[in-house]
Motif scaffolding. Structure first.
Motif, PDB file in Angstrom:
ATOM      1  N   GLY A  29       0.796  -1.214   0.000  1.00  0.00           N
ATOM      2  CA  GLY A  29       0.000   0.000   0.000  1.00  0.00           C
ATOM      3  C   GLY A  29       0.833   1.269   0.000  1.00  0.00           C
ATOM      4  O   GLY A  29       0.404   2.304  -0.508  1.00  0.00           O
ATOM      5  N   SER A  30       2.046   1.174   0.548  1.00  0.00           N
ATOM      6  CA  SER A  30       2.927   2.346   0.574  1.00  0.00           C
ATOM      7  C   SER A  30       3.420   2.724  -0.818  1.00  0.00           C
ATOM      8  O   SER A  30       3.960   3.809  -1.001  1.00  0.00           O
ATOM      9  CB  SER A  30       4.120   2.092   1.500  1.00  0.00           C
ATOM     10  OG  SER A  30       4.870   0.979   1.039  1.00  0.00           O
ATOM     11  N   ASN A  31       3.230   1.855  -1.799  1.00  0.00           N
ATOM     12  CA  ASN A  31       3.654   2.136  -3.176  1.00  0.00           C
ATOM     13  C   ASN A  31       2.545   2.773  -4.008  1.00  0.00           C
ATOM     14  O   ASN A  31       2.704   2.938  -5.211  1.00  0.00           O
ATOM     15  CB  ASN A  31       4.099   0.851  -3.872  1.00  0.00           C
ATOM     16  CG  ASN A  31       5.439   0.359  -3.398  1.00  0.00           C
ATOM     17  OD1 ASN A  31       5.912   0.743  -2.346  1.00  0.00           O
ATOM     18  ND2 ASN A  31       6.058  -0.506  -4.175  1.00  0.00           N
ATOM     19  N   VAL A  32       1.422   3.102  -3.386  1.00  0.00           N
ATOM     20  CA  VAL A  32       0.264   3.625  -4.124  1.00  0.00           C
ATOM     21  C   VAL A  32      -0.231   4.911  -3.467  1.00  0.00           C
ATOM     22  O   VAL A  32      -0.354   4.990  -2.244  1.00  0.00           O
ATOM     23  CB  VAL A  32      -0.887   2.592  -4.150  1.00  0.00           C
ATOM     24  CG1 VAL A  32      -2.098   3.146  -4.876  1.00  0.00           C
ATOM     25  CG2 VAL A  32      -0.431   1.296  -4.787  1.00  0.00           C
ATOM     26  N   THR A  33      -0.514   5.911  -4.301  1.00  0.00           N
ATOM     27  CA  THR A  33      -1.190   7.120  -3.832  1.00  0.00           C
ATOM     28  C   THR A  33      -2.350   7.404  -4.782  1.00  0.00           C
ATOM     29  O   THR A  33      -2.286   7.060  -5.959  1.00  0.00           O
ATOM     30  CB  THR A  33      -0.250   8.347  -3.786  1.00  0.00           C
ATOM     31  OG1 THR A  33       0.275   8.567  -5.094  1.00  0.00           O
ATOM     32  CG2 THR A  33       0.880   8.138  -2.805  1.00  0.00           C
ATOM     33  N   ALA A  34      -3.385   8.032  -4.240  1.00  0.00           N
ATOM     34  CA  ALA A  34      -4.548   8.366  -5.062  1.00  0.00           C
ATOM     35  C   ALA A  34      -4.988   9.790  -4.766  1.00  0.00           C
ATOM     36  O   ALA A  34      -4.890  10.262  -3.628  1.00  0.00           O
ATOM     37  CB  ALA A  34      -5.695   7.399  -4.799  1.00  0.00           C
ATOM     38  N   VAL A  35      -5.450  10.455  -5.800  1.00  0.00           N
ATOM     39  CA  VAL A  35      -6.057  11.779  -5.681  1.00  0.00           C
ATOM     40  C   VAL A  35      -7.465  11.646  -6.253  1.00  0.00           C
ATOM     41  O   VAL A  35      -7.627  11.164  -7.383  1.00  0.00           O
ATOM     42  CB  VAL A  35      -5.245  12.843  -6.464  1.00  0.00           C
ATOM     43  CG1 VAL A  35      -5.945  14.187  -6.414  1.00  0.00           C
ATOM     44  CG2 VAL A  35      -3.825  12.938  -5.923  1.00  0.00           C
ATOM     45  N   LEU A  36      -8.457  12.047  -5.459  1.00  0.00           N
ATOM     46  CA  LEU A  36      -9.847  11.935  -5.888  1.00  0.00           C
ATOM     47  C   LEU A  36     -10.383  13.299  -6.262  1.00  0.00           C
ATOM     48  O   LEU A  36     -10.003  14.306  -5.677  1.00  0.00           O
ATOM     49  CB  LEU A  36     -10.695  11.325  -4.768  1.00  0.00           C
ATOM     50  CG  LEU A  36     -10.236   9.968  -4.246  1.00  0.00           C
ATOM     51  CD1 LEU A  36     -11.153   9.499  -3.128  1.00  0.00           C
ATOM     52  CD2 LEU A  36     -10.170   8.943  -5.357  1.00  0.00           C
TER      53      LEU A  36
END
Length: 147
Positions: A29-36
């Motif tokens: 999970g630390s390898n993923v970022t999301a912007v909504l």
């Protein structure tokens, strides 16, 4: 029965999308970022994923995962489907950005020179020195001099 409403915070939605994407790509999970953001009334997402690189020195792994483009398409579908299932929100546009790569976890591979001694460094291995052994505990009793 009391009337009320349930509110899902933007942080909870973002974390849910990040978790779904991490599982879809098989990365932490630390390898993923999301912007909504709003996508004409639907939930739009830009997901950035740092993929793990397979070892280039070892045998090729099974390519069942396909290319990064095929994996991205499958992950996008999974994010949209699972996102709706878990949040009740319809996801519209899902952009996936592959931000970089880092070596996959696992045993490090040695290069061809790893077994060779570095001629520019002093030899610190006592088994390979031409110096006499001065430790009485490590000498042959016949070689010890009486003191």
């Amino acid at each position: 029965m009391r009337a009320g409403h349930t509110r899902v915070t933007p942080a909870a939605l973002r974390h849910t999308v990040e978790t779904i994407a991490a599982r879809a790509f098989g990365v932490p999970g630390s390898n993923v970022t999301a912007v909504l953001e709003d996508d004409s009334g639907r939930l739009g997402a830009t997901v950035s994923v740092q993929l793990a690189l397979p070892s280039l020195l070892g045998p090729r792994a099974d390519s069942a995962g396909g290319t990064v483009f095929e994996r991205s398409r499958a992950a996008r579908e999974d994010i949209i489907t699972r996102g709706l299932d878990l949040t009740g929100r319809t996801l519209g546009r899902v952009n996936i950005r592959l931000t970089g790569a880092k070596p996959s976890p696992g045993p490090a591979k040695a290069d061809a020179r790893a077994g060779q001694a570095n001629r520019n460094q002093p030899n610190t291995n006592p088994a390979n020195t031409n110096q006499p052994n001065t430790n009485p505990a490590n000498t042959n009793p016949a070689e010890r001099s009486a003191t």
